[in-house]
Design a protein around this motif. Structure first.
Motif, PDB file in Angstrom:
ATOM      1  N   TRP A 177      34.095  68.075  29.100  1.00  0.00           N
ATOM      2  CA  TRP A 177      33.577  68.665  30.357  1.00  0.00           C
ATOM      3  C   TRP A 177      33.707  70.180  30.282  1.00  0.00           C
ATOM      4  O   TRP A 177      34.499  70.699  29.475  1.00  0.00           O
ATOM      5  N   MET A 178      32.935  70.851  31.124  1.00  0.00           N
ATOM      6  CA  MET A 178      33.207  72.271  31.386  1.00  0.00           C
ATOM      7  C   MET A 178      32.858  72.541  32.846  1.00  0.00           C
ATOM      8  O   MET A 178      32.018  71.840  33.427  1.00  0.00           O
ATOM      9  N   THR A 179      33.468  73.542  33.431  1.00  0.00           N
ATOM     10  CA  THR A 179      33.311  73.718  34.881  1.00  0.00           C
ATOM     11  C   THR A 179      32.035  74.472  35.248  1.00  0.00           C
ATOM     12  O   THR A 179      31.045  73.861  35.607  1.00  0.00           O
ATOM     13  N   PHE A 180      32.042  75.805  35.131  1.00  0.00           N
ATOM     14  CA  PHE A 180      30.877  76.583  35.577  1.00  0.00           C
ATOM     15  C   PHE A 180      30.165  77.249  34.409  1.00  0.00           C
ATOM     16  O   PHE A 180      30.804  77.941  33.626  1.00  0.00           O
ATOM     17  N   CYS A 226      40.504  66.668  36.287  1.00  0.00           N
ATOM     18  CA  CYS A 226      40.009  66.059  35.037  1.00  0.00           C
ATOM     19  C   CYS A 226      41.173  65.525  34.209  1.00  0.00           C
ATOM     20  O   CYS A 226      41.143  64.384  33.717  1.00  0.00           O
ATOM     21  N   HIS A 227      42.221  66.311  34.104  1.00  0.00           N
ATOM     22  CA  HIS A 227      43.401  65.868  33.332  1.00  0.00           C
ATOM     23  C   HIS A 227      44.068  64.659  33.983  1.00  0.00           C
ATOM     24  O   HIS A 227      44.585  63.768  33.309  1.00  0.00           O
ATOM     25  N   GLU A 228      44.064  64.618  35.335  1.00  0.00           N
ATOM     26  CA  GLU A 228      44.697  63.483  36.038  1.00  0.00           C
ATOM     27  C   GLU A 228      43.826  62.221  35.970  1.00  0.00           C
ATOM     28  O   GLU A 228      44.312  61.132  35.717  1.00  0.00           O
ATOM     29  N   ILE A 229      42.506  62.389  36.135  1.00  0.00           N
ATOM     30  CA  ILE A 229      41.607  61.227  36.226  1.00  0.00           C
ATOM     31  C   ILE A 229      41.255  60.682  34.843  1.00  0.00           C
ATOM     32  O   ILE A 229      41.112  59.478  34.658  1.00  0.00           O
ATOM     33  N   ILE A 230      41.143  61.595  33.858  1.00  0.00           N
ATOM     34  CA  ILE A 230      40.680  61.157  32.524  1.00  0.00           C
ATOM     35  C   ILE A 230      41.664  61.602  31.452  1.00  0.00           C
ATOM     36  O   ILE A 230      41.502  62.653  30.800  1.00  0.00           O
ATOM     37  N   PRO A 231      42.749  60.862  31.236  1.00  0.00           N
ATOM     38  CA  PRO A 231      43.711  61.228  30.183  1.00  0.00           C
ATOM     39  C   PRO A 231      42.972  61.356  28.846  1.00  0.00           C
ATOM     40  O   PRO A 231      42.071  60.569  28.557  1.00  0.00           O
ATOM     41  N   GLY A 232      43.306  62.387  28.084  1.00  0.00           N
ATOM     42  CA  GLY A 232      42.658  62.561  26.779  1.00  0.00           C
ATOM     43  C   GLY A 232      41.348  63.329  26.847  1.00  0.00           C
ATOM     44  O   GLY A 232      40.720  63.606  25.823  1.00  0.00           O
ATOM     45  N   SER A 233      40.931  63.694  28.059  1.00  0.00           N
ATOM     46  CA  SER A 233      39.676  64.467  28.192  1.00  0.00           C
ATOM     47  C   SER A 233      39.937  65.910  27.771  1.00  0.00           C
ATOM     48  O   SER A 233      41.088  66.358  27.675  1.00  0.00           O
ATOM     49  N   GLU A 234      38.852  66.626  27.498  1.00  0.00           N
ATOM     50  CA  GLU A 234      38.954  68.057  27.174  1.00  0.00           C
ATOM     51  C   GLU A 234      37.975  68.795  28.079  1.00  0.00           C
ATOM     52  O   GLU A 234      36.767  68.508  28.057  1.00  0.00           O
ATOM     53  N   ILE A 235      38.500  69.691  28.895  1.00  0.00           N
ATOM     54  CA  ILE A 235      37.663  70.447  29.828  1.00  0.00           C
ATOM     55  C   ILE A 235      37.827  71.940  29.549  1.00  0.00           C
ATOM     56  O   ILE A 235      38.946  72.424  29.351  1.00  0.00           O
ATOM     57  N   GLY A 236      36.672  72.614  29.471  1.00  0.00           N
ATOM     58  CA  GLY A 236      36.689  74.028  29.103  1.00  0.00           C
ATOM     59  C   GLY A 236      36.121  74.928  30.183  1.00  0.00           C
ATOM     60  O   GLY A 236      35.587  74.455  31.185  1.00  0.00           O
ATOM     61  N   THR A 306      44.685  75.380  33.755  1.00  0.00           N
ATOM     62  CA  THR A 306      44.127  76.123  32.600  1.00  0.00           C
ATOM     63  C   THR A 306      43.374  75.173  31.667  1.00  0.00           C
ATOM     64  O   THR A 306      43.694  74.001  31.558  1.00  0.00           O
ATOM     65  N   VAL A 307      42.375  75.718  30.992  1.00  0.00           N
ATOM     66  CA  VAL A 307      41.424  74.896  30.230  1.00  0.00           C
ATOM     67  C   VAL A 307      41.933  74.533  28.838  1.00  0.00           C
ATOM     68  O   VAL A 307      42.861  75.134  28.318  1.00  0.00           O
ATOM     69  N   ASP A 308      41.242  73.559  28.226  1.00  0.00           N
ATOM     70  CA  ASP A 308      41.622  73.060  26.891  1.00  0.00           C
ATOM     71  C   ASP A 308      40.880  73.764  25.768  1.00  0.00           C
ATOM     72  O   ASP A 308      41.308  73.729  24.624  1.00  0.00           O
ATOM     73  N   TYR A 309      39.717  74.329  26.107  1.00  0.00           N
ATOM     74  CA  TYR A 309      38.936  75.049  25.084  1.00  0.00           C
ATOM     75  C   TYR A 309      38.115  76.131  25.776  1.00  0.00           C
ATOM     76  O   TYR A 309      37.933  76.100  27.005  1.00  0.00           O
ATOM     77  N   VAL A 310      37.631  77.075  24.989  1.00  0.00           N
ATOM     78  CA  VAL A 310      36.754  78.131  25.516  1.00  0.00           C
ATOM     79  C   VAL A 310      35.324  77.863  25.039  1.00  0.00           C
ATOM     80  O   VAL A 310      35.022  77.949  23.847  1.00  0.00           O
ATOM     81  N   GLY A 311      34.481  77.446  25.986  1.00  0.00           N
ATOM     82  CA  GLY A 311      33.055  77.294  25.678  1.00  0.00           C
ATOM     83  C   GLY A 311      32.381  78.629  25.958  1.00  0.00           C
ATOM     84  O   GLY A 311      32.796  79.346  26.872  1.00  0.00           O
ATOM     85  N   PHE A 312      31.400  78.957  25.145  1.00  0.00           N
ATOM     86  CA  PHE A 312      30.686  80.199  25.450  1.00  0.00           C
ATOM     87  C   PHE A 312      29.267  80.173  24.925  1.00  0.00           C
ATOM     88  O   PHE A 312      28.933  79.379  24.035  1.00  0.00           O
TER      89      PHE A 312
END
Ligand code: BGP
Length: 477
Positions: A177-180, A226-236, A306-312
């Protein structure tokens, strides 16, 4: 073959956005959003910046392309084409207005939820990992008109409800996932990101950064959920990144470039990766008379979310000069600066700088030391159908080859790069111009700026080239 080593499991794929591909702009109870309501980029800004939003929404005000490329009805065909190229990942956005048509409802729109169930199931049928953008410049128009966009703290609650709804609904179907989308772009494109624009330049700072605060808190809330609802997810997070070059070695220009880089490239990323406002913002807030209204738990939420990765996204670098430049950047360069004489430009005046991508990767990884994900990069160009029906987009292959080589060099530099979803894996509506003629895809779509066309899909030369790149994990460029 080249010597670049891309990690096993590297997420090769392509990127899109709901408002630029789906169409079905009012089907399935979908509400209107800022992105698809008004014709073209400029017309949209003009109308929305008039005080009081004194415009009526008339059918002829919709994009001539408001069906976009009709992904809403053709998603199975398109996903099969992405699978034929061997995509490991497909970046898409969920249209907020399919889930909450006006944005402030309590209950979600089941028809909208079911549409994305079908799309996500189709991706998994082909073994393609969805990479979902929660909001890609697609704010509900009602939230703009009724609440003033992200200036209104209430929108944090509406966004939280939207994010929780889709994270819960798709918890077994989406890992990434990523937010905005390009959260930092509001400094140059306020409508897309924050859902409002201020008439007078000098008045924009306080409302813009208060709105940013609301959006950053909303992002952190979604990350925690996201971390609470989907364990193992990665959101950036997702940043529009353009390395800033000083015009020359004059220390004044070097300092100016550094300050531009801090506020444009790093401010939002610092908050979303480090969980707090960077100290350079203290001076910026003071110099621009910005006093943020920060609620009691906000800073704690930022720290926890805080996020798991930096998407750009990467399209170009920027060259900055302290004094107003004699020759401004080519008009197509939507993020400003001055023309870089060492760089060629695209058909739309965007400077082409593959070395700048290697620079960007090194800068971002040095700063954040968490995985990076290039979720947009590509060449918007005029494409031509030859007599024999072929589309020989060697210019696009050349552009992508050089940028993928830059990625390979950065990985050798020590950068942890997790994936590459090139922008516009299929032709679609241009965000900044509302045009179709600005084509990015490996797949041509027979649709034109006047709204005409059969919507037929045609594989370009780059379709077969990218298929080999993915098959060889980047060895065959
Ligand atoms: C980015 C947006 C994308 C896409 C891309 C290309 O800023 O995140 O949605 O539009 O720009 O821009 P354009 O479509 O204007 O060529």
């Amino acid at each position: 073959m080249n010597t670049y080593k891309f990690p096993e499991g590297f997420l090769w794929g392509g990127a899109t956005a709901a408002n630029q591909i789906e169409g079905g702009f009012n089907e399935g109870n979908k509400g209107l959003n800022v992105a698809v309501v008004l014709p073209g980029g400029k017309a949209r800004y003009d109308i929305l910046t008039k005080p009081g939003f004194d415009f009526e929404i008339k059918p002829d005000q919709y994009y001539p392309n408001h069906e976009a490329i009709d992904f809403y009805h053709r998603y199975k065909e398109d996903i099969a084409l992405f699978a034929e190229m061997g995509f490991k990942a497909f970046r898409m956005s969920i249209a907020w207005t399919r889930i909450f048509p006006n944005g402030d409802e309590i209950e979600p729109n089941e028809e909208g939820l079911q549409f994305y169930d079908r799309v996500l199931d189709e991706l998994h049928k082909h073994g393609i990992e969805p990479v979902v953008t929660i909001s890609h410049y697609e704010m509900p128009l009602h939230l703009v008109m009724e609440y003033g966009g992200w200036r209104n703290r209430k929108v944090v609650t509406f966004f939280e409800r939207y994010a929780n709804t889709i994270l819960t609904r798709y918890k077994d179907k989406v890992k990434y996932w990523m937010t905005f989308n390009e959260i930092n772009s509001a400094l140059v494109m306020p409508i897309n990101g924050l859902g409002f624009s201020i008439e007078k330049e000098e008045d924009r700072y306080q409302p813009t950064f208060q709105a940013y605060h609301h959006q950053l808190v909303a992002s952190a809330i979604a990350v925690k959920a996201c971390h609470e609802i989907i364990p193992g997810s990665e959101i950036g997070c997702m940043i529009l990144f353009a390395p800033v070059y000083p015009f020359d070695s004059n220390p004044d220009n070097v300092l100016h470039a550094l300050k531009e880089e801090q506020i444009f490239n790093y401010f939002c990323g610092d908050v979303q990766v480090r969980g707090e406002y960077p100290s350079f913002m203290n001076r910026y807030f003071k110099e621009h008379n910005i006093q943020l209204e920060i609620e009691e738990n906000d800073l704690e939420v930022l720290k926890e979310g805080t996020v798991d990765y930096v998407g750009f996204s990467y399209y170009m670098s920027r060259t900055e000069k302290k004094e107003k430049a004699a020759e401004d950047a080519s008009e197509g360069n939507i993020i400003g600066g001055v023309r870089n004489p060492f760089l060629e430009v695209s058909d739309w005046g965007w400077e082409i700088d593959p070395v700048g991508l290697r620079i960007s990767l090194n800068k971002l990884y040095d700063r954040y030391q968490i995985p990076l994900f290039i979720v947009e990069n590509g060449l918007g160009a005029y494409d031509k159908i030859e007599e024999d029906g072929s589309i020989n987009d060697d210019y696009r292959i050349g552009y992508l080859q050089e940028h993928i080589k830059a990625m390979g060099e950065a990985i050798e530099d020590g950068v942890d790069l997790m994936g590459y979803t090139s922008w516009g894996c299929i032709d679609m509506v241009s965000m900044s111009t509302g045009e179709f003629s600005k084509r990015y895809g490996y797949i041509y779509v027979d649709k034109h700026d006047d709204g005409s066309g059969t919507l037929e899909r045609i594989k370009k030369k780059s379709f077969f080239w990218y298929k080999d790149v993915i098959k060889t994990n980047g060895k065959k460029l």
